[in-house]
Design a protein around this motif. Structure first.
Motif, PDB file in Angstrom:
ATOM      1  N   VAL A 187       0.859  -1.205   0.000  1.00  0.00           N
ATOM      2  CA  VAL A 187       0.000   0.000   0.000  1.00  0.00           C
ATOM      3  C   VAL A 187       0.890   1.249   0.000  1.00  0.00           C
ATOM      4  N   PRO A 188       0.606   2.227  -0.875  1.00  0.00           N
ATOM      5  CA  PRO A 188       1.418   3.455  -0.884  1.00  0.00           C
ATOM      6  C   PRO A 188       1.323   4.182   0.455  1.00  0.00           C
ATOM      7  N   GLN A 189       2.416   4.873   0.821  1.00  0.00           N
ATOM      8  CA  GLN A 189       2.433   5.547   2.120  1.00  0.00           C
ATOM      9  C   GLN A 189       1.527   6.768   2.143  1.00  0.00           C
ATOM     10  N   LYS A 190       1.405   7.424   1.009  1.00  0.00           N
ATOM     11  CA  LYS A 190       0.587   8.638   0.939  1.00  0.00           C
ATOM     12  C   LYS A 190      -0.635   8.387   0.062  1.00  0.00           C
ATOM     13  N   PRO A 191      -1.679   9.219   0.162  1.00  0.00           N
ATOM     14  CA  PRO A 191      -2.835   9.091  -0.735  1.00  0.00           C
ATOM     15  C   PRO A 191      -2.419   9.226  -2.196  1.00  0.00           C
ATOM     16  N   VAL A 192      -3.236   8.633  -3.056  1.00  0.00           N
ATOM     17  CA  VAL A 192      -2.988   8.626  -4.501  1.00  0.00           C
ATOM     18  C   VAL A 192      -4.120   9.392  -5.167  1.00  0.00           C
ATOM     19  N   LEU A 193      -3.759  10.384  -6.010  1.00  0.00           N
ATOM     20  CA  LEU A 193      -4.772  11.130  -6.760  1.00  0.00           C
ATOM     21  C   LEU A 193      -4.986  10.479  -8.116  1.00  0.00           C
ATOM     22  N   LEU A 194      -6.241  10.185  -8.444  1.00  0.00           N
ATOM     23  CA  LEU A 194      -6.598   9.613  -9.755  1.00  0.00           C
ATOM     24  C   LEU A 194      -7.473  10.600 -10.497  1.00  0.00           C
ATOM     25  N   THR A 195      -6.982  11.122 -11.636  1.00  0.00           N
ATOM     26  CA  THR A 195      -7.819  11.963 -12.499  1.00  0.00           C
ATOM     27  C   THR A 195      -8.510  11.065 -13.530  1.00  0.00           C
ATOM     28  N   GLY A 196      -9.638  11.521 -14.047  1.00  0.00           N
ATOM     29  CA  GLY A 196     -10.391  10.687 -14.983  1.00  0.00           C
ATOM     30  C   GLY A 196     -11.046   9.502 -14.293  1.00  0.00           C
ATOM     31  N   ALA A 197     -11.342   9.672 -12.980  1.00  0.00           N
ATOM     32  CA  ALA A 197     -11.851   8.550 -12.175  1.00  0.00           C
ATOM     33  C   ALA A 197     -13.179   8.005 -12.699  1.00  0.00           C
ATOM     34  N   SER A 198     -13.998   8.871 -13.318  1.00  0.00           N
ATOM     35  CA  SER A 198     -15.307   8.416 -13.792  1.00  0.00           C
ATOM     36  C   SER A 198     -15.255   7.762 -15.168  1.00  0.00           C
ATOM     37  N   GLY A 199     -14.088   7.739 -15.797  1.00  0.00           N
ATOM     38  CA  GLY A 199     -13.943   7.116 -17.104  1.00  0.00           C
ATOM     39  C   GLY A 199     -13.805   5.609 -17.003  1.00  0.00           C
ATOM     40  N   ALA A 200     -13.677   4.972 -18.159  1.00  0.00           N
ATOM     41  CA  ALA A 200     -13.652   3.500 -18.195  1.00  0.00           C
ATOM     42  C   ALA A 200     -12.504   2.948 -17.348  1.00  0.00           C
ATOM     43  N   LEU A 201     -11.294   3.424 -17.594  1.00  0.00           N
ATOM     44  CA  LEU A 201     -10.152   2.876 -16.850  1.00  0.00           C
ATOM     45  C   LEU A 201     -10.141   3.398 -15.419  1.00  0.00           C
TER      46      LEU A 201
ATOM     47  N   GLN B 177      -7.585  -3.082  -2.692  1.00  0.00           N
ATOM     48  CA  GLN B 177      -6.253  -3.309  -2.107  1.00  0.00           C
ATOM     49  C   GLN B 177      -6.012  -2.441  -0.870  1.00  0.00           C
ATOM     50  N   GLY B 178      -6.975  -1.581  -0.557  1.00  0.00           N
ATOM     51  CA  GLY B 178      -6.837  -0.745   0.637  1.00  0.00           C
ATOM     52  C   GLY B 178      -6.086   0.558   0.405  1.00  0.00           C
ATOM     53  N   TRP B 179      -5.949   0.964  -0.874  1.00  0.00           N
ATOM     54  CA  TRP B 179      -5.268   2.234  -1.153  1.00  0.00           C
ATOM     55  C   TRP B 179      -6.157   3.408  -0.743  1.00  0.00           C
ATOM     56  N   THR B 180      -5.545   4.487  -0.277  1.00  0.00           N
ATOM     57  CA  THR B 180      -6.275   5.715   0.023  1.00  0.00           C
ATOM     58  C   THR B 180      -6.335   6.549  -1.245  1.00  0.00           C
TER      59      THR B 180
END
Ligand code: NAI
Ligand code: 15L
Length: 268
Positions: A1-15, A26-29
């Motif tokens: 698990v990454p130590q810091k939060p992960v920013l995901l752009t395009g979250a509402s898209g297919a991928l 996997q329990g990622w923040t």
């Protein structure tokens, strides 16, 4: 698990939706964003915020405290220049400024269309010449070059995922070469995020295709540095799909397929 939060752009898209579910499990923040609402249930610990990539201050705020930016948002197929430039050039700049401010690693969803005008008979390594096949592919090539700039000038690390065709299943003959399964894509993003180092260059290019025996176009890349290898394969679809070609000689000649033939006006 990454130590810091992960920013995901395009979250509402297919991928983005596939990644949100898998990384959430996997329990990622996760910090999620898109310009349209997120259509699914949010995983535990995830936050979603509507934002346009063209809104620089909003992207900087969203990235606060994040150690990785998974940049999957933007225009994802060929469109006129004026449609592409806002989301994919100005938006990309905002994502890189956020990575610089946070000292975050960038995992950029680049595309085969950054190199689409290489012929299918060519074998490409990760240092091949960029050969975009439209304004969309050009924006991905620009993104990879922007990553180089931010590495040299500010030390920002980048993994450039030159994704082939990432869909639930391959659906035509070209995808017997270019298909990337959702499972392989998810594992690729996980390794790109978790790899402790990208080596002295601070950047890595990865050819995003599954273990397809027809993928003879793409060879050396940074997969060993990040510890990724594809596990799935399009091969079992070969009998059903090998006759399913476009019938367009331009599309069949070049790696980028149909994108290369759009608005093609060369006569010789
Ligand atoms: P998609 O079109 O389903 O998702 C892109 C998302 O970006 C959408 O939800 C859209 O609302 C959002 N977006 C667009 N403009 C925005 C803006 N100005 N501000 C905020 N959000 C914005 O595309 P998909 O298939 O999920 O692809 C994700 C990424 O991977 C894209 O960057 C695409 O170029 C890249 N890629 C995908 C491939 C594939 O086979 N699916 C192949 C190669 C690259
Ligand atoms: C891409 O870059 C697109 O995002 C996707 O929709 C497919 O067209 C893919 O490339 C492909 O080349 O198959």
């Amino acid at each position: 698990v990454p130590q810091k939060p992960v920013l995901l752009t395009g979250a509402s898209g297919a991928l983005g939706r596939v990644l949100t579910r898998a990384l959430g499990e996997q329990g990622w923040t996760l910090r999620l964003t898109d310009r349209v609402p997120f259509p699914d249930q949010l995983p535990e610990g995830a936050r979603f915020q509507l934002a346009d990539l063209e809104d620089g201050p909003a992207i900087l705020r969203l990235a606060e405290g994040c150690g990785t930016i998974l940049h999957f948002g933007g225009i994802s197929v060929e469109h006129p220049f004026e449609t592409v430039i806002g989301p994919n050039i100005r938006g990309l700049y905002h994502a890189y400024e956020a990575a610089r401010r946070e000292g975050a690693r960038m995992v950029f969803a680049s595309s085969n269309h950054a190199i689409g005008f290489h012929e299918r008979t060519e074998v490409l390594d990760d240092d091949c010449a960029l050969a975009p096949d439209g304004y969309y592919g050009l924006s991905k090539a620009y993104g990879e070059m922007m990553g180089g700039l931010y590495r040299h000038k500010h030390g920002v690390e980048s993994v450039f995922l030159r994704i082939g065709s990432c869909f639930p299943e391959p659906t035509d003959a070209r995808m017997l070469a270019t298909w990337l399964s959702y499972g392989d894509m998810t594992r690729l993003v996980m390794r790109a995020t978790l790899a402790p180092t990208l080596g002295p260059s601070g950047t890595a290019v990865i050819w995003g295709a599954s273990k397809n025996s027809r993928m003879t176009w793409w060879r050396r890349d940074g997969r060993e540095t990040i510890g990724w290898a594809p596990q799935d394969s399009a091969d079992s679809y070969a009998a059903a799909l090998e006759g399913k070609t476009s019938g367009n000689p331009v599309a069949e000649r070049y790696q980028g397929g149909g994108f290369t033939a759009l608005d093609y006006s060369r006569s010789e």
